[in-house]
Scaffold this active site. Structure first.
Site, short mmCIF file in Angstrom:
data_model
loop_
_atom_site.label_atom_id
_atom_site.label_comp_id
_atom_site.label_asym_id
_atom_site.label_seq_id
_atom_site.Cartn_x
_atom_site.Cartn_y
_atom_site.Cartn_z
N GLU A 159 -5.90 -4.30 10.50
CA GLU A 159 -4.92 -3.63 10.80
C GLU A 159 -4.68 -2.50 11.52
O GLU A 159 -6.03 -1.80 11.90
CB GLU A 159 -4.91 -2.74 9.55
CG GLU A 159 -4.80 -3.47 8.42
CD GLU A 159 -4.13 -2.82 6.89
OE1 GLU A 159 -2.25 -2.37 6.58
OE2 GLU A 159 -3.82 -1.41 6.55
N GLY B 190 2.83 -0.83 4.69
CA GLY B 190 2.42 -0.15 4.24
C GLY B 190 4.37 0.73 4.35
O GLY B 190 5.30 -0.10 2.40
N GLY B 191 4.65 0.80 5.02
CA GLY B 191 6.33 1.75 4.65
C GLY B 191 7.50 0.68 4.28
O GLY B 191 8.28 0.99 2.93
N GLY C 130 2.64 2.41 10.87
CA GLY C 130 3.20 3.40 9.87
C GLY C 130 4.05 4.04 12.06
O GLY C 130 5.00 4.64 11.67
N HIS D 115 -9.50 1.53 4.03
CA HIS D 115 -8.89 2.07 4.85
C HIS D 115 -8.42 2.86 6.45
O HIS D 115 -9.56 4.00 6.18
CB HIS D 115 -7.80 2.07 4.07
CG HIS D 115 -5.68 2.84 4.63
ND1 HIS D 115 -5.20 2.87 6.08
CD2 HIS D 115 -4.78 1.48 4.37
CE1 HIS D 115 -4.26 3.06 5.83
NE2 HIS D 115 -3.99 1.55 5.18
N ASN E 31 1.49 -1.55 0.09
CA ASN E 31 0.01 -0.17 0.28
C ASN E 31 0.76 0.93 -0.44
O ASN E 31 1.87 1.82 0.71
CB ASN E 31 -0.96 0.21 1.22
CG ASN E 31 -2.20 1.36 1.07
OD1 ASN E 31 -2.00 2.19 0.66
ND2 ASN E 31 -2.70 1.71 2.94
N TRP E 32 1.44 1.95 -0.59
CA TRP E 32 1.83 2.96 -1.33
C TRP E 32 1.95 4.05 -0.72
O TRP E 32 2.21 5.39 -0.53
CB TRP E 32 2.39 2.96 -2.68
CG TRP E 32 2.97 1.83 -3.52
CD1 TRP E 32 3.32 1.26 -2.89
CD2 TRP E 32 3.72 1.95 -4.66
NE1 TRP E 32 4.29 -0.45 -3.85
CE2 TRP E 32 4.54 1.15 -5.17
CE3 TRP E 32 3.43 3.01 -5.99
CZ2 TRP E 32 5.06 0.22 -6.01
CZ3 TRP E 32 4.91 2.84 -7.22
CH2 TRP E 32 4.49 1.23 -7.13
N LYS E 33 0.69 4.21 -0.38
CA LYS E 33 -0.77 5.67 0.65
C LYS E 33 -0.15 6.87 -0.49
O LYS E 33 0.21 6.96 -1.58
CB LYS E 33 0.03 5.49 1.19
CG LYS E 33 -0.12 4.72 2.55
CD LYS E 33 0.52 4.46 4.13
CE LYS E 33 -0.07 3.30 4.76
NZ LYS E 33 -0.19 3.80 5.80
N SER F 100 2.95 -1.98 11.18
CA SER F 100 4.25 -2.24 10.69
C SER F 100 4.87 -3.43 10.74
O SER F 100 5.93 -4.00 10.90
CB SER F 100 4.68 -1.92 11.50
OG SER F 100 4.34 -0.24 12.42
N GLU G 62 -6.55 4.53 7.84
CA GLU G 62 -6.59 6.22 6.97
C GLU G 62 -7.90 7.15 6.33
O GLU G 62 -8.29 8.67 6.23
CB GLU G 62 -5.46 7.01 6.72
CG GLU G 62 -4.07 6.86 7.30
CD GLU G 62 -3.29 5.65 6.42
OE1 GLU G 62 -2.46 5.81 5.14
OE2 GLU G 62 -1.96 5.03 7.04
P1 PGA Z 1 2.77 0.30 7.85
O1 PGA Z 1 1.25 0.38 7.03
O2 PGA Z 1 2.88 -1.14 7.26
O3 PGA Z 1 3.33 1.62 7.17
O4 PGA Z 1 2.49 0.40 8.63
C1 PGA Z 1 -0.03 -0.83 6.91
C2 PGA Z 1 -0.98 0.19 6.26
O5 PGA Z 1 -1.63 1.17 6.69
O6 PGA Z 1 -1.06 -0.65 5.69
#
Ligand code: PGA
Length: 255
Positions: free
Chosen positions: A170, A237-238, A176, A98, A13-15, A216, A100
């Site tokens: 999640e 994500g990251g 994050g 998601h 997930n590149w956000k 994470s 966010e």
């Molecule tokens: P993260 O994000 O791996 O940076 O914690 C995961 C996500 O939000 O899908």
């Protein structure tokens, strides 16, 4: 993971990261490192990167996804993108709900449900995100909360359509933050989600259903998380922005 029963899926997930030029560079980094993957590999990217990433993914087994879609097919919704627009480009996946989007953009369980139904109608595979805040975990309501999120999100989704749905568990406090759920915590909630699926669709559907962990997940902790029987992959994500780290997670899921 129980690969006899179900698919392992690692999705990036590149956000809100990467211009098209940077997206091409990232794909060039990822492609050779995941070519022998023995799991499904997906990258979910910003709308503006989709053309570039679809082109870059040609001839590979990497699936391409968007990070959201609207519930109407077209109309006066300035700034939005519909599910048929995505499928018309060749996009195969979409992330829905998601945290966010729930936290910053007013996404609710009801709008998550509308988006999922539109995505499935258009033929997209859906990665539905559910998960609790730290406060909710401390209140001891995690299982009830994710059950409710799951049930509302899947309202009206048929057993046949469910084959195109994955759930990513999640925990919001792990996204994050560098704070990962323990393997036991991740497995416990992924198993709880599977039993909700069993209640709604039956044991055969639940056994075949992919539940990812996200929050994470990284090159170091992936193997332990993915070794859990009810954790069938990850939403990353990251670490998905770093080819070597993403590839390491894919490798852990390929075992
Ligand atoms: P993260 O994000 O791996 O940076 O914690 C995961 C996500 O939000 O899908």
């Amino acid at each position: 993971m129980n690969k006899k029963l179900r698919k392992a899926v690692i999705a990036g997930n590149w956000k809100m990261n990467k211009t098209p030029a940077e997206a091409k560079e990232l794909m060039d980094g990822i492609k050779p490192l995941v070519k022998d993957a023995d799991c499904d590999v997906v990258v979910c990217v910003p709308y503006v990167d989709l053309c570039t990433v679809l082109e870059a993914a040609k001839g590979t087994k990497i699936g391409v996804g968007a990070e959201n879609c609207h519930w109407e097919n077209s109309g006066a919704f300035t700034g939005e993108v519909s599910a048929p627009m995505l499928t018309s480009m060749g996009v195969q996946y979409v992330i829905i709900g998601h945290s966010e989007r729930r936290t910053y953009f007013g996404e609710t369980d009801a709008t998550v449900n509308k988006r999922i139904r539109a995505a499935l109608n258009a033929g997209l595979n859906v990665i539905l995100c559910v998960g609790e805040s730290l406060e909710q975990r401390e209140q001891g309501i995690t299982a009830e909360l994710v059950a409710m999120q799951t049930k509302i999100a899947l309202g009206g989704v048929t057993k046949d359509e469910l084959k195109k749905v994955i759930i990513a568990y999640e925990p919001i406090w792990a996204i994050g933050t560098g704070k990962t759920a323990t393997a036991e915590q991740a497995n416990e909630v992924c198993a709880a989600i599977r039993s909700v699926i069993e209640g709604l669709y039956g044991k055969d559907a639940a056994d075949a259903f992919t539940v990812q962990y996200g929050g994470s997940m990284n090159a170091k902790n992936a193997a332990e998380l993915l070794a859990q029987p009810d954790v069938d992959g990850g939403l990353i994500g990251g670490a998905s922005l770093k080819p070597a780290d993403f590839a390491e997670i894919v490798k852990a899921a390929s075992k």
